[in-house]
Design a protein around this motif. Structure first.
Motif, PDB file in Angstrom:
ATOM      1  N   VAL A 394       0.661  -1.275   0.005  1.00  0.00           N
ATOM      2  CA  VAL A 394      -0.053  -0.057   0.134  1.00  0.00           C
ATOM      3  C   VAL A 394       0.878   1.178  -0.008  1.00  0.00           C
ATOM      4  N   LYS A 395       0.620   1.999  -0.890  1.00  0.00           N
ATOM      5  CA  LYS A 395       1.803   3.100  -1.204  1.00  0.00           C
ATOM      6  C   LYS A 395       1.035   4.534  -0.358  1.00  0.00           C
ATOM      7  N   LYS A 396       1.918   5.431  -0.249  1.00  0.00           N
ATOM      8  CA  LYS A 396       1.423   6.826   0.348  1.00  0.00           C
ATOM      9  C   LYS A 396       0.420   7.478  -0.523  1.00  0.00           C
ATOM     10  N   GLY A 397      -0.783   7.743   0.276  1.00  0.00           N
ATOM     11  CA  GLY A 397      -1.564   8.637  -0.654  1.00  0.00           C
ATOM     12  C   GLY A 397      -2.867   7.536  -1.229  1.00  0.00           C
ATOM     13  N   TRP A 398      -2.439   6.198  -1.163  1.00  0.00           N
ATOM     14  CA  TRP A 398      -3.547   5.394  -1.458  1.00  0.00           C
ATOM     15  C   TRP A 398      -4.609   5.197  -0.767  1.00  0.00           C
ATOM     16  N   PHE A 399      -5.968   4.824  -1.165  1.00  0.00           N
ATOM     17  CA  PHE A 399      -7.098   4.579  -0.335  1.00  0.00           C
ATOM     18  C   PHE A 399      -7.006   3.133   0.168  1.00  0.00           C
ATOM     19  N   ALA A 400      -7.388   2.848   1.397  1.00  0.00           N
ATOM     20  CA  ALA A 400      -7.376   1.464   1.870  1.00  0.00           C
ATOM     21  C   ALA A 400      -8.784   1.122   2.438  1.00  0.00           C
ATOM     22  N   ASP A 401      -9.691   0.386   1.621  1.00  0.00           N
ATOM     23  CA  ASP A 401     -10.989   0.215   1.949  1.00  0.00           C
ATOM     24  C   ASP A 401     -11.245  -1.118   2.655  1.00  0.00           C
ATOM     25  N   TYR A 402     -12.285  -1.224   3.475  1.00  0.00           N
ATOM     26  CA  TYR A 402     -12.570  -2.533   4.014  1.00  0.00           C
ATOM     27  C   TYR A 402     -14.153  -2.660   3.930  1.00  0.00           C
ATOM     28  N   SER A 403     -14.698  -3.771   3.393  1.00  0.00           N
ATOM     29  CA  SER A 403     -16.101  -4.149   3.228  1.00  0.00           C
ATOM     30  C   SER A 403     -16.392  -5.146   4.303  1.00  0.00           C
ATOM     31  N   ALA A 404     -17.374  -4.634   5.155  1.00  0.00           N
ATOM     32  CA  ALA A 404     -18.067  -5.555   6.279  1.00  0.00           C
ATOM     33  C   ALA A 404     -19.053  -6.119   5.481  1.00  0.00           C
ATOM     34  N   TYR A 405     -19.572  -5.721   4.275  1.00  0.00           N
ATOM     35  CA  TYR A 405     -20.625  -6.350   3.545  1.00  0.00           C
ATOM     36  C   TYR A 405     -19.978  -7.734   2.987  1.00  0.00           C
ATOM     37  N   ALA A 406     -18.877  -7.524   2.458  1.00  0.00           N
ATOM     38  CA  ALA A 406     -17.897  -8.733   1.722  1.00  0.00           C
ATOM     39  C   ALA A 406     -17.666  -9.720   2.822  1.00  0.00           C
ATOM     40  N   MET A 407     -17.232  -8.870   4.084  1.00  0.00           N
ATOM     41  CA  MET A 407     -16.832  -9.958   4.953  1.00  0.00           C
ATOM     42  C   MET A 407     -17.653 -10.910   5.430  1.00  0.00           C
ATOM     43  N   GLY A 408     -19.065 -10.630   5.517  1.00  0.00           N
ATOM     44  CA  GLY A 408     -19.963 -11.503   5.981  1.00  0.00           C
ATOM     45  C   GLY A 408     -20.246 -12.563   4.761  1.00  0.00           C
ATOM     46  N   ARG A 409     -19.872 -12.551   3.730  1.00  0.00           N
ATOM     47  CA  ARG A 409     -19.991 -13.326   2.706  1.00  0.00           C
ATOM     48  C   ARG A 409     -18.708 -14.236   2.147  1.00  0.00           C
ATOM     49  N   MET A 410     -17.762 -14.021   3.180  1.00  0.00           N
ATOM     50  CA  MET A 410     -16.419 -14.940   3.144  1.00  0.00           C
ATOM     51  C   MET A 410     -16.363 -16.310   3.572  1.00  0.00           C
ATOM     52  N   GLU A 411     -16.400 -17.361   2.856  1.00  0.00           N
ATOM     53  CA  GLU A 411     -16.239 -18.539   3.135  1.00  0.00           C
ATOM     54  C   GLU A 411     -15.243 -19.029   4.315  1.00  0.00           C
ATOM     55  N   ARG A 412     -14.110 -18.122   3.774  1.00  0.00           N
ATOM     56  CA  ARG A 412     -13.047 -18.444   4.643  1.00  0.00           C
ATOM     57  C   ARG A 412     -13.170 -18.027   6.096  1.00  0.00           C
ATOM     58  N   VAL A 413     -13.988 -17.023   6.313  1.00  0.00           N
ATOM     59  CA  VAL A 413     -14.326 -16.474   7.599  1.00  0.00           C
ATOM     60  C   VAL A 413     -15.463 -17.071   8.344  1.00  0.00           C
ATOM     61  N   TRP A 414     -16.619 -17.276   7.492  1.00  0.00           N
ATOM     62  CA  TRP A 414     -17.878 -17.671   8.262  1.00  0.00           C
ATOM     63  C   TRP A 414     -18.201 -19.268   7.843  1.00  0.00           C
ATOM     64  N   GLY A 415     -17.371 -19.915   6.919  1.00  0.00           N
ATOM     65  CA  GLY A 415     -17.792 -21.138   6.664  1.00  0.00           C
ATOM     66  C   GLY A 415     -18.761 -21.182   5.282  1.00  0.00           C
ATOM     67  N   GLN A 416     -18.910 -22.533   4.875  1.00  0.00           N
ATOM     68  CA  GLN A 416     -19.861 -22.655   3.665  1.00  0.00           C
ATOM     69  C   GLN A 416     -21.181 -22.068   3.730  1.00  0.00           C
ATOM     70  N   ASP A 417     -21.836 -21.833   4.794  1.00  0.00           N
ATOM     71  CA  ASP A 417     -23.123 -21.367   5.173  1.00  0.00           C
ATOM     72  C   ASP A 417     -22.966 -19.851   5.383  1.00  0.00           C
ATOM     73  N   CYS A 418     -22.004 -19.087   4.767  1.00  0.00           N
ATOM     74  CA  CYS A 418     -21.679 -17.705   5.145  1.00  0.00           C
ATOM     75  C   CYS A 418     -22.955 -16.850   4.806  1.00  0.00           C
ATOM     76  N   ARG A 419     -23.754 -17.441   3.594  1.00  0.00           N
ATOM     77  CA  ARG A 419     -24.735 -16.472   2.831  1.00  0.00           C
ATOM     78  C   ARG A 419     -25.966 -17.073   3.446  1.00  0.00           C
ATOM     79  N   GLU A 420     -26.061 -17.626   4.344  1.00  0.00           N
ATOM     80  CA  GLU A 420     -27.481 -18.076   5.100  1.00  0.00           C
ATOM     81  C   GLU A 420     -27.642 -17.435   6.344  1.00  0.00           C
TER      82      GLU A 420
END
Length: 521
Positions: A394-420
């Motif tokens: 990440v370079k100086k002046g770049w924007f660093a975004d994080y998506s709570a919406y996407a986080m709730g749909r990550m299998e590696r975080v919430w498992g295979q039933d993450c979208r349920e």
């Protein structure tokens, strides 16, 4: 002629930018961090336009295909660089470990200064520290918690529930999202300003606030910021509407502040009165400077509380309708708390102690916000070059975004039933609510900027949900959260994740066992 001149100037500017950015884009070395669906010069613009209606799902889909749930966004004309992540380890680094290197920065001030000024959500450094210290002190006081609880209970019994009874008895279809927005607006006006929003000026303030927030957010989404900046300098289009909206907001807020300064603010419990007392020892250039300081703080809290709770509850009721077994579990839990009122027209308003014991309801609300966080994506600006824990540069002046919406749909975080929708994932074997790590669940943000009103938000949501679900079944006209609709949720692109087209519902009175006996007798 003014519009034509604007168009010609815009086309000329774009042509110049394309020539400049062609050489810029070819001079940058390739990055190791994936950037799906990106093209030279135009970057992600074609994909953005094609997926604008499903923006957050598009981001989630792209992040799920990357090795570490992180990607680099090549913006239109290479004018800015963005990394976006849904990796808990990276989020911890951004918001805690290297907190000082990732700030709100000039981007927020550029986009939201007219609305938020130098309020707590828009600034860094000393200004943020001072406001955070004042706010933290007040949000930890029992008196404020009880004041908020009393306001919610009063409005539930006097306003929301009687209106819902009337709508139900007349067989009306109501927009539950709009009803909840009106209710939370009333609450936030009383909590923040200590005023009843029944007046015309309050209603104008509400509309102006919505307009200003929408236009401010549209700046974030603009492929070419120079265009909205040009509109602002010429005072045309949406920028002219923003200027008019901010004027209404300022007139209302400053009039309330001036009125309260003429009174004895220490006798009142609202946030404005509390901040006036705590800021009395601070140095200001003059009274106008002090009023603007107070205005920025209060407007920031209106932004935080006006739509976030109503948005969360809208998705909650939609999800419950599509998962009736969860609704049955909630009703069983709240029904066991105490017998219903003696009269059918009087709603059961639950106490603070009762609400704390509703573990399944708490889990269902948390699960709803996991899938549909009120603030779906957040952003920071990088102060110095850095490398994230997953190796992303990440370079100086770049924007660093994080998506709570996407986080709730990550299998590696919430498992295979993450979208349920599964509230049970938040409960232990005894049915007691167990929170997850804040970096897996950044709905209320994390670290030093963690939302101060988190517990109050839960109490307000639980109070509303329990009162409504104790009396009614909520029947959305569209049937609620079916599997097909969950694959393409009906949200619209705005600062908070509002439901597109609202939530039209019918209300059906619940019939208790005692009422059945009385009916037979």
């Amino acid at each position: 002629m003014l519009e034509l001149s604007f168009l010609i100037l815009s086309l000329t500017s774009i042509s110049v930018f394309i020539l400049i950015c062609f050489f810029r884009s070819t001079s940058h070395p390739p990055t190791k961090t994936p950037c799906p669906e990106s093209y030279p010069i135009i970057g992600i613009l074609p994909s953005l336009l094609r997926n604008r209606h499903r923006f957050h799902d598009w981001i989630a889909d792209m992040l799920s295909k990357t090795p570490s749930s992180t990607l680099q966004v090549n913006n239109f004309l290479n004018l800015s660089h963005i990394i976006c992540t849904a990796n808990p380890v990276n989020i911890e680094h951004l918001l805690v470990t290297n907190f000082s290197n990732y700030i709100k920065g000039s981007r927020y001030l550029d986009f939201l200064q007219e609305l938020l000024g130098h309020g707590i959500f828009n600034v860094d450094g000393h200004l943020w520290t001072v406001q955070r210290k004042i706010a933290s002190h007040e949000f930890n006081t029992k008196s404020l918690k009880h004041f908020v609880s009393d306001v919610v209970k009063s409005e539930l019994s006097k306003s929301l529930m009687p209106n819902l009874f009337k709508a139900c008895d007349h067989g009306l279809i109501i927009d539950m999202q709009e009803v909840l927005q009106d209710f939370t607006f009333t609450n936030i006006c009383k909590v923040a300003f200590g005023v009843d929003p029944g007046s015309v000026s309050s209603l104008n303030f509400s509309k102006a606030f919505d307009d200003a927030a929408e236009i401010g957010f549209s700046r974030f989404m603009a492929p070419l910021p120079a265009l909205w900046k040009l509109q602002r300098s010429l005072n045309i289009g949406s920028e002219k509407r923003l200027k008019e909206a901010v004027k209404v907001i300022n007139e209302f807020a400053l009039e309330v502040i001036k009125s309260r300064q003429e009174q004895d603010g220490g006798k009142n419990q609202d946030l404005l009165s509390r901040f006036m007392v705590l800021s009395s020892g601070m140095e200001f250039k003059d009274q106008e400077h002090k009023r603007m300081f107070l205005r920025d703080i209060i407007i920031s809290f209106v932004l935080a509380g006006k739509d976030s709770t109503s948005t969360a509850l809208t998705w909650f009721f939609w999800l419950i309708a599509g998962n009736p077994h969860c609704g049955s579990s909630i009703y069983s839990e709240i029904s066991s708390a105490a017998p219903p009122p003696a009269t059918a027209s009087k709603a059961r308003i639950f106490s603070y102690e009762e609400l704390k014991n509703f573990h399944y309801l708490h889990a269902a609300l948390s699960e709803s916000m996991r899938l549909f966080p009120p603030v779906p994506i957040n952003s920071r600006t990088t102060v110095e070059d850095d490398i994230l824990p997953d190796g992303t540069c990440v370079k100086k002046g770049w924007f660093a975004d994080y998506s709570a919406y996407a986080m709730g749909r990550m299998e590696r975080v919430w498992g295979q039933d993450c979208r349920e929708f599964k509230p049970e994932r938040w409960l232990d074997r005894d049915g007691v609510y167990q929170p997850f790590d804040q970096f897996r669940y950044p709905v209320f943000h994390c670290g030093p900027r963690m939302c101060l009103g988190k517990q109050m938000a839960y109490i307000q949501m639980k109070a509303i949900a329990a009162a409504v679900m104790h009396e009614f079944e909520i029947l959305p006209v569209d049937g609620g959260a079916t599997a097909r609709k969950m694959a393409s949720p009906p949200y619209r692109l705005s600062m908070v994740l509002k439901m597109r087209g609202g939530l039209p519902v019918r209300l059906k009175r619940r019939v208790t066992a005692q009422q059945e006996v009385n009916k037979r007798d």
